[in-house]
Design an enzyme around this catalytic site. Structure first.
Site, PDB file in Angstrom:
ATOM      1  N   TRP A 108      12.547   4.078 -47.704  1.00 15.29           N
ATOM      2  CA  TRP A 108      12.014   4.903 -48.782  1.00 15.29           C
ATOM      3  C   TRP A 108      13.105   5.485 -49.674  1.00 15.29           C
ATOM      4  CZ3 TRP A 108       7.697   3.830 -50.686  1.00 15.29           C
ATOM      5  CH2 TRP A 108       6.674   3.336 -49.865  1.00 15.29           C
ATOM      6  N   ASP A 178      12.855  14.395 -50.670  1.00 15.02           N
ATOM      7  CA  ASP A 178      11.571  13.751 -50.413  1.00 15.02           C
ATOM      8  C   ASP A 178      11.186  14.090 -48.979  1.00 15.02           C
ATOM      9  OD1 ASP A 178       9.446  12.116 -49.834  1.00 15.02           O
ATOM     10  OD2 ASP A 178      10.433  10.231 -50.376  1.00 15.02           O
ATOM     11  N   LYS A 202       0.379  12.283 -44.957  1.00 10.59           N
ATOM     12  CA  LYS A 202       0.951  12.182 -43.614  1.00 10.59           C
ATOM     13  C   LYS A 202       0.496  13.387 -42.791  1.00 10.59           C
ATOM     14  CE  LYS A 202       3.948   8.834 -44.694  1.00 10.59           C
ATOM     15  NZ  LYS A 202       3.403   7.890 -45.643  1.00 10.59           N
TER      16      LYS A 202
HETATM   17  C1  LIG Z   1       9.207   9.196 -47.123  1.00 16.21           C
HETATM   18  C2  LIG Z   1       8.305   8.500 -48.106  1.00 16.21           C
HETATM   19  N1  LIG Z   1       8.559   8.604 -49.423  1.00 16.21           N
HETATM   20  C3  LIG Z   1       7.792   7.996 -50.343  1.00 16.21           C
HETATM   21  C4  LIG Z   1       6.706   7.226 -49.986  1.00 16.21           C
HETATM   22  C5  LIG Z   1       5.862   6.584 -51.063  1.00 16.21           C
HETATM   23  O1  LIG Z   1       4.732   7.381 -51.224  1.00 16.21           O
HETATM   24  P1  LIG Z   1       3.514   7.063 -52.206  1.00 16.21           P
HETATM   25  O2  LIG Z   1       2.775   5.913 -51.619  1.00 16.21           O
HETATM   26  O3  LIG Z   1       2.726   8.338 -52.188  1.00 16.21           O
HETATM   27  O4  LIG Z   1       4.058   6.770 -53.549  1.00 16.21           O
HETATM   28  C6  LIG Z   1       6.399   7.076 -48.626  1.00 16.21           C
HETATM   29  C7  LIG Z   1       5.250   6.257 -48.214  1.00 16.21           C
HETATM   30  O5  LIG Z   1       4.869   6.160 -47.093  1.00 16.21           O
HETATM   31  C8  LIG Z   1       7.219   7.735 -47.666  1.00 16.21           C
HETATM   32  O6  LIG Z   1       6.954   7.644 -46.360  1.00 16.21           O
END
Ligand SMILES: Cc1ncc(COP(=O)(O)O)c(C=O)c1O
Length: 373
Positions: A108, A178, A202
């Protein structure tokens, strides 16, 4: 099987959307018919109603109180997921000629670095790529750029199952994180951050809404020329109701924050419970004589996503099949790395983890007796 939800008959170990607490699901179900005291369905109520404005303010207050945030912080409920933040952050805070420091610690954070950059300069000051993202750096080993416009990292890498145990970065450079996969799962010194973002799906609700916490001093530096939807200041001015927001998702986040405060007793208690869940499972892995092998270095293990392998791909496939038949759902690792991942978000109970371990113990015994290891 104890399900963790009213009508589901599977336990949800998925990387996300994750399990939600049963008492919250019960309230959600009721509100789909009619919100108590309002008489309208949550799926069909005006986002301009006084009732909803109050839900937004109350949820902002709950998040502030859970994280101990003072009046310098604004809370937003935005759309576009965490992915939209990957772009909105550099668009807002990175001017031409400036650089921003990033840590590349997994799937990510790699995505956050690959976001459309419009010529902006991202500086990756550490990458775990060579060790297949099974470990994390420490502040002491990093060379931070004191002139960076901001510093960005991912507190918990959902795919690889690694989680920072310390707050990263310098206090003199705006710190952006994040926290999508460990937000409100344990106490954190939130005032050390200038911007935190986390999608709901989550630990704190369904997909559709992303919480953004932003410190006023950073907000003052944001590019004022961005269109309203992508402009933090405009969104703040409109209290997250610049356009039609995801009313339902925000309402569930409201219920989860109430549950965290009233039923769980706050983030210290939530953190203790999440820690017990994860330690119980890691202890079991570590005493399985190598049958179940944790993927991450022990010091960096995630309390949210327990990622492990079995002795062969065939055994992993059989494991997933058998687990699914018994109602243990979503245990497959992320498509990018395979293996097994048990996600233990806030809504998943300790009993669910114990059921998983019962199954794993039985599976290991059966496969060992058959000589399939
Ligand atoms: C740590 C993290 N950041 C970003 C994301 C991307 O999120 P989104 O699908 O809400 O754009 C995820 C997706 O699981 C994630 O686990």
């Amino acid at each position: 099987m104890q399900t963790g939800s009213l009508s589901a008959n599977q336990l949800n170990f998925s990387g996300g959307p994750g399990a939600l607490p049963e008492s919250v699901l019960q309230k959600v179900q009721e509100s789909i018919n009619a919100i108590p005291g309002v008489g309208l369905s949550i799926l069909g109520i005006s986002h301009r109603s006084d009732w909803f404005q109050n839900v937004v303010s109350q949820t902002e207050k709950n998040i502030k109180s859970l994280l101990g945030l003072d009046a310098q912080y604004h809370i937003l409920f935005l759309q576009g997921g965490a992915t939209q933040q990957f772009s909105m952050i550099p668009l807002s805070f990175l001017e031409p000629g400036q650089t921003a420091d990033y840590l590349n610690t997994g799937y990510w954070s790699t995505k956050s670095i690959q976001a459309p950059q419009y010529g902006q300069q991202f500086n990756t000051i550490w990458s775990g790529e060579n060790s297949k993202f099974n470990q994390l750096p420490h502040n002491d080993n990093l060379n931070f750029n004191t002139n960076a416009a901001y510093f960005h990292y991912t507190s918990n890498e959902t795919v690889e199952g690694i989680q920072f145990q310390e707050i990263m970065g310098l206090d003199s450079v705006p710190r952006i994180c994040d926290m999508s996969s460990d937000f409100l799962s344990k106490p954190v010194d939130a005032q050390k951050f200038d911007l935190i973002y986390a999608h709901a799906q989550k630990n704190i609700g369904p997909a559709g809404v992303t919480v953004v916490i932003i410190k006023d001093s950073l907000l003052q530096q944001a590019n004022p020329k961005l269109p309203g939807f992508l402009n933090y200041a405009t969104q703040i001015k409109h209290h997250s109701v610049y356009n039609t927001p995801p009313v339902f998702s925000i309402y569930v986040v409201h219920l989860i924050t109430q549950w965290l405060i009233k039923d769980i007793g706050g983030l210290t208690a939530m953190g203790q419970l999440n820690n017990t869940k994860a330690q119980t499972l890691y202890d079991f892995l570590d005493h399985s004589h190598g049958f179940y092998q944790g993927r991450a270095l022990q010091k960096d293990r995630s309390m949210m996503n327990v990622v492990f392998n079995l002795p062969s791909l065939d055994l992993e496939a059989t494991f997933l099949n058998e687990a699914q038949k018994l109602g243990l759902s979503g245990l497959n690792g992320h498509r990018s790395i395979g293996g097994i991942r048990a996600s233990l978000y806030n809504g998943l109970s300790l009993e669910a983890v114990e059921q998983l371990i019962l199954f794993m113990r039985h599976f290991q015994k059966t496969m060992t007796q058959r000589g399939e290891t």
